[in-house]
Design a protein around this motif. Structure first.
Motif, PDB file in Angstrom:
ATOM      1  N   ILE A 254      60.977 -25.765  46.473  1.00  0.00           N
ATOM      2  CA  ILE A 254      62.412 -25.883  46.996  1.00  0.00           C
ATOM      3  C   ILE A 254      62.861 -24.382  47.049  1.00  0.00           C
ATOM      4  N   THR A 255      63.496 -24.045  48.202  1.00  0.00           N
ATOM      5  CA  THR A 255      63.780 -22.630  48.339  1.00  0.00           C
ATOM      6  C   THR A 255      65.344 -22.411  47.939  1.00  0.00           C
ATOM      7  N   GLY A 256      66.191 -23.590  47.967  1.00  0.00           N
ATOM      8  CA  GLY A 256      67.657 -23.306  47.475  1.00  0.00           C
ATOM      9  C   GLY A 256      68.415 -22.998  48.537  1.00  0.00           C
ATOM     10  N   SER A 257      69.752 -23.265  48.399  1.00  0.00           N
ATOM     11  CA  SER A 257      70.608 -23.047  49.470  1.00  0.00           C
ATOM     12  C   SER A 257      71.129 -21.732  49.234  1.00  0.00           C
ATOM     13  N   GLY A 258      71.907 -21.333  50.324  1.00  0.00           N
ATOM     14  CA  GLY A 258      72.460 -19.879  50.511  1.00  0.00           C
ATOM     15  C   GLY A 258      73.562 -19.723  49.395  1.00  0.00           C
ATOM     16  N   ASP A 259      73.880 -18.359  49.317  1.00  0.00           N
ATOM     17  CA  ASP A 259      74.674 -17.832  48.338  1.00  0.00           C
ATOM     18  C   ASP A 259      76.132 -18.325  48.742  1.00  0.00           C
ATOM     19  N   ILE A 260      77.227 -18.056  48.045  1.00  0.00           N
ATOM     20  CA  ILE A 260      78.733 -18.557  48.291  1.00  0.00           C
ATOM     21  C   ILE A 260      79.582 -17.169  47.728  1.00  0.00           C
ATOM     22  N   ASP A 261      80.541 -17.126  48.268  1.00  0.00           N
ATOM     23  CA  ASP A 261      81.658 -16.201  47.476  1.00  0.00           C
ATOM     24  C   ASP A 261      81.866 -16.580  46.188  1.00  0.00           C
ATOM     25  N   GLY A 262      81.695 -15.181  45.213  1.00  0.00           N
ATOM     26  CA  GLY A 262      82.033 -15.599  43.917  1.00  0.00           C
ATOM     27  C   GLY A 262      83.451 -15.136  43.540  1.00  0.00           C
ATOM     28  N   PRO A 263      83.825 -14.871  42.298  1.00  0.00           N
ATOM     29  CA  PRO A 263      85.060 -14.539  42.001  1.00  0.00           C
ATOM     30  C   PRO A 263      85.336 -13.053  42.010  1.00  0.00           C
ATOM     31  N   SER A 270      86.014  -7.349  49.993  1.00  0.00           N
ATOM     32  CA  SER A 270      85.204  -8.532  50.147  1.00  0.00           C
ATOM     33  C   SER A 270      84.554  -9.235  48.912  1.00  0.00           C
ATOM     34  N   PHE A 271      84.465 -10.243  48.915  1.00  0.00           N
ATOM     35  CA  PHE A 271      83.893 -11.333  47.782  1.00  0.00           C
ATOM     36  C   PHE A 271      82.403 -11.033  47.571  1.00  0.00           C
ATOM     37  N   ILE A 272      81.587 -10.872  46.275  1.00  0.00           N
ATOM     38  CA  ILE A 272      80.340 -10.596  46.018  1.00  0.00           C
ATOM     39  C   ILE A 272      79.782 -11.953  46.249  1.00  0.00           C
ATOM     40  N   LYS A 273      78.479 -12.031  46.828  1.00  0.00           N
ATOM     41  CA  LYS A 273      77.901 -13.385  47.182  1.00  0.00           C
ATOM     42  C   LYS A 273      77.422 -13.642  45.661  1.00  0.00           C
ATOM     43  N   GLU A 274      77.280 -15.108  45.344  1.00  0.00           N
ATOM     44  CA  GLU A 274      76.797 -15.447  44.213  1.00  0.00           C
ATOM     45  C   GLU A 274      75.704 -16.682  44.507  1.00  0.00           C
ATOM     46  N   PRO A 275      74.940 -17.124  43.757  1.00  0.00           N
ATOM     47  CA  PRO A 275      74.384 -18.595  43.821  1.00  0.00           C
ATOM     48  C   PRO A 275      75.254 -19.656  43.385  1.00  0.00           C
ATOM     49  N   ARG A 276      75.013 -20.813  44.269  1.00  0.00           N
ATOM     50  CA  ARG A 276      75.741 -21.892  44.120  1.00  0.00           C
ATOM     51  C   ARG A 276      75.659 -22.280  42.592  1.00  0.00           C
ATOM     52  N   PRO A 277      76.671 -22.850  41.851  1.00  0.00           N
ATOM     53  CA  PRO A 277      76.430 -23.255  40.522  1.00  0.00           C
ATOM     54  C   PRO A 277      75.585 -24.720  40.215  1.00  0.00           C
TER      55      PRO A 277
END
Length: 890
Positions: A254-263, A270-277
């Protein structure tokens, strides 16, 4: 014999054809040749007109058969048909070179048959008749075939459809440049390509396919893609362990979905990209073991492991661990690591009325299920339940031993590992180890039930139910350790009784008793209970118009607390009186019989009170006690705050109507309707969990309907409190299904639920959710909510709120293999917590699929649209079924 048996026999038989119409083979068998015309000229044998070659169970038919002794070439032309057992073949012509062991086939089609006898296949006179007989699990063709061994062949231009596609032209097929085939074992395909109609849709460089009913080998790979987990690929491998056992190993990634904007933000803002929780990422291995050693035993066990490369979640906040516990700090990169699942389903007939059954399901942590699926309904499962029972059922008794386990899926706590919070993720740099919810389990229960039987010369019937049950957690020293409010909260917060309506949840006080490892008076402890329940009843006919059925019973329970050692004994008698009648009328229409019945009834139930009291717990404010409720028998009758039984006198007046239709030997019931009214005739009626109302109370008016007509089935339940005019329950569902893949369905539920704030203000905490409108085991009517004095203000005038949900969907299968699916989950009363805008659509699911008419496989793309989120491509589902000897299941 497999699909190449026709070629094998042609090679073998043709090599033995002498210059005569009959030949004795080396085995002693005789090949019989029959035809309208047979001639031998210039070393060439020619047979024309209804040619038939028969050798034992093998039959070859053609318009013309020739054999050249000089060139050792045999040909069969014109309506060629071959039958050997359940294998059949048809062709325009076949040419076999015996020196090179090569066969060239024109218009050839090889079929594996089922659902028909070999004798019927041999009797077929035309290729079309042979093709239509029975079912065809495997359909195959090839242009050039060469024998490489006794049962091995090399096939060029292989094309096959391994499913029951019917006699017509299949809508899909697999083609391969070449194939190495061993009859009855396997086929190794080089550059196989899947075609739908004439369009190539999928290709592999190499593929191994089993060609026997139970043959080890690779199954169809299963690719998928979703917005939750990205691209995933599973490659199942089937391993047979004999006739009664097999396993399937499914490695995958499972490759995992793309990152999203973190806090956190970069220097440019710009927001730092982070993995989905939520979601997973990493390799996994699923193992499935199936067994059917006899007609009396069968089962299936699964074991799956996933090494999750995503960062761990804090089990108390459901968010990533962050440095120093700062909500906008950097993520502490602690991998979730090994996660998994297991299940076991087993049934067995042990003989002499004894049976056992296991339905067990386990996951490694509370969020495992919701991290693997994007479906909102599956994500909201709160508990995972496992049961096991061994029992003996005979005409005169039932004896059973059962256990029941539950896993709490509401929080991301790990069940089989510690839940340590790393030191770098805490403000004081000290590691902590919070405990998860403490779920009570049924370990075990022993039940003896004697069904009602005639007593005292048959004038009275009586029965007995005896049960021992133990309800206790698997850990925490045998008690819940849930603190003041007897409710687990990950942040250890609780609402004290009488807390103001306007509150900030995160400003609530700490529950200092939760998780302290000590049994406190407010908490539930493990409990052992013995329940005795005898009953007697009789029946009297009242002429031709009615029947009177009185009955008496007794409930006696003795309970022991496993931690405190407290004992409690509670019992009560109950008496029933049922007066019912039935009016019936019969109508006939040709050979159809209609019977309409009208059955009025009056049911009375009286419990004068009881003796003793059940186990209780101290209220959180220390003022008084509350009865402890562990299961349905503990809430079978109304209870006082000290655990004693509160007497009651209930009545239900109802009318049942049914319509039955009998045509020939078939009887169906297209309509059933029950309408009734409940009454609480007690001197002191329990209202909203309190003894506040003197005299009788009218309870729910109800109606229950079930109906069916052709492709339509429907049902509905309505309950209304006539005093307050509150609709306490409205549930309805219908399904229209034509049995051809087209359906329309919907279900609607509307329940009157108790607000949490109302419970905080003094409403019975045991009356949570819709349970307060449900009757107990020994009650004819349920409780009735009323506004409490503390609710007579403008802030919160009502103790209740409505809970509504509508699920509706449709499935459509179009004539050319295309399928459409739509489903919506609607919450009509939902409003955005910030804007207060109405947002009823909670989730929509769209599916588009394609598959052949035989439905042996179907591929579907799914898109999910959840409230306040962008559309998400939820995955590609490939279901494979009916592949005869191979496939991935469906």
């Amino acid at each position: 014999m497999t699909f190449l048996a026709p070629v094998a026999l042609t090679l073998w038989v043709a090599a033995q054809i002498p210059l005569a119409t009959q030949v004795e083979l080396p085995t002693g068998e005789t090949v019989e040749l029959a035809a309208d015309y047979v001639v031998y000229e210039n070393d060439v044998l020619t047979a024309r007109g209804h040619c038939e070659l028969r050798s034992g169970p093998n039959v070859l038919r053609a318009d013309e058969v020739t054999y050249s002794e000089a060139t050792q070439v045999a040909t069969a032309t014109g309506n060629v048909m071959f039958v050997s057992g359940l294998m059949a073949a048809i062709a325009d012509d076949v040419r076999v070179d015996l020196r090179s062991n090569e066969a060239n086939v024109k218009g050839g089609l090889f079929m594996q048959k089922k659902g028909v006898t070999p004798e019927a296949l041999q009797a077929a006179k035309t290729p079309d008749e042979l093709r239509k007989m029975g079912e065809t699990p495997v359909l195959m063709s090839g242009t050039r075939i060469r024998r490489t061994g006794e049962t091995a062949f090399s096939v060029d231009g292989l094309a096959f459809t391994p499913c029951q596609c019917g006699p017509g032209e299949p809508s899909w097929r697999v083609e391969a440049k070449e194939a190495n085939v061993k009859m009855g074992e396997r086929a190794i395909l080089t550059w196989p390509v899947v075609y739908v109609r004439s369009v190539p849709v999928f290709a592999l460089p190499w593929l191994y396919l089993p060609l026997a009913e139970r043959r080890s080998g690779l199954l169809i790979p299963r690719p998928s893609n979703s917005g939750l987990n990205g691209f995933a690929l599973d490659a199942p491998v089937f391993v047979t362990l004999g006739e009664s056992y097999d396993m399937t190993f499914t490695p995958g990634i499972i490759t995992g979905s793309g990152d999203i904007d973190g806090p956190r933000k970069n220097e440019d803002g710009s927001f730092i990209k982070e993995p989905r929780p939520n979601g997973v990422k990493g390799p996994r291995l699923l193992t499935e073991f199936r067994y059917v050693p006899s007609d009396h035993t069968r089962g299936r066990a699964t074991l799956g492991f996933l090494y999750d490369l995503r960062p761990r979640l804090n089990p108390t906040t459901f968010a990533f661990f962050r440095e120093r516990g700062d909500p906008v700090g950097a993520i502490v990169d602690v991998k979730r690591g090994l996660r998994g699942e297991a299940s076991w389903q087993h049934t067995q007939d042990l003989g002499d009325g004894w049976h056992d059954r296991v339905d067990a399901y386990f996951v490694s942590d509370g969020f495992y299920t919701r991290d693997l699926t994007a479906d909102l309904l599956v994500q909201n499962y709160n508990y995972l339940r496992s049961t096991a029972v061994v029992y003996q059922r005979k005409d005169d008794r039932y004896l059973g031993l059962d256990v029941s386990l539950r896993q709490d899926l509401r929080y991301p706590f790990r069940f089989f590992q510690t839940n340590t919070i790393p030191a770098e993720a805490t403000a004081d740099n000290v590691a902590t180890n919070p405990h998860g919810p403490t779920t009570f389990q049924r370990l075990p229960a022993l039940t003896l039930a004697l069904p009602q039987r005639p007593l005292f010369g048959g004038r009275v019937v009586g029965g007995l139910h005896v049960e021992y049950s133990r309800l206790a957690p698997l850990r925490s020293g045998g008690f819940a350790d849930d603190g003041f409010d007897a409710n687990f909260a990950p942040l250890r917060l609780f609402r004290p009784e009488g807390y103001p309506l306007e509150y900030n949840y995160f400003a609530l006080p700490q529950d200092t008793l939760e998780g302290n490892g000590r049994y406190d008076p407010m908490e539930r402890e493990g409990r052992d209970r013995v329940l005795l329940s005898p009953g007697l009843s009789t029946s009297y006919g009242l002429g031709t118009w009615g029947r009177l059925t009185p009955s008496v019973g007794l409930r006696q329970a003795v309970s022991v607390g496993e931690v405190s050692g407290r004992t409690a004994s509670r019992g009560y008698p109950l008496a029933d009186l049922v007066l019912d009648s039935q009016l019936a009328r019969t109508f006939t229409d040709g050979d159809t019989l209609y019977r309409h019945t009208l059955a009025p009834s009056v049911s009375l139930r009286y419990v004068p009170g009881g003796w003793g009291a059940g186990l209780t717990a101290l209220r959180s404010n220390g003022s008084g006690t509350l009865p402890l409720i562990y299961d349905e028998w503990d809430s079978a009758v109304p209870l006082k705050s000290d655990g004693r039984v509160r007497g009651f006198f209930h009545a239900v007046v109802a009318v049942d109507q049914t319509l039955r239709v009998r045509k020939g030997p078939t009887t169906r019931e297209p309509l059933r309707l029950r309408i009734g009214q409940g009454f609480d005739l007690s001197r002191i009626a329990p209202v909203a969990g309190r003894d506040t109302v003197q005299g009788s109370v009218v309870r729910d008016t109800f109606a229950r309907l079930s109906a069916s007509a052709g492709v339509l089935t429907a049902g509905a339940v309505v309950r209304m409190d006539p005093t307050t005019r509150d609709l306490t329950q409205l549930s309805a569902d219908f399904t229209i299904d034509n049995g051809k893949g087209n359906a329309l369905y919907a279900r609607y539920d509307d329940l009157l639920a108790v607000k949490q704030l109302s419970i905080d203000r003094g409403l019975d905490p045991l009356a949570q959710g819709p349970d307060f409108v449900r009757r107990g085991v020994d009650m004819l009517v349920g409780d009735a909510p009323r506004p409490l004095p503390s609710h007579n203000d403008q802030v919160d005038p009502s103790p209740t709120e409505r809970a509504q949900a509508l699920t509706a969907g449709t499935r459509i299968k179009l004539g050319f293999g295309l399928g459409l699916r739509y489903e919506a989950l609607v919450q009509p009363l939902y409003k955005d917590p910030i804007s207060q805008e109405s947002q009823p659509l909670a989730q929509q699911t769209f599916g588009v699929s394609y598959g052949p008419a035989c439905d042996c496989w179907r591929i579907e793309g799914v898109v999910i649209l959840r409230r306040n989120q962008s559309p998400e491509f939820a995955g590609v589902n490939l279901s494979v079924a009916g592949f005869g000897s191979f496939g991935s299941g469906g």
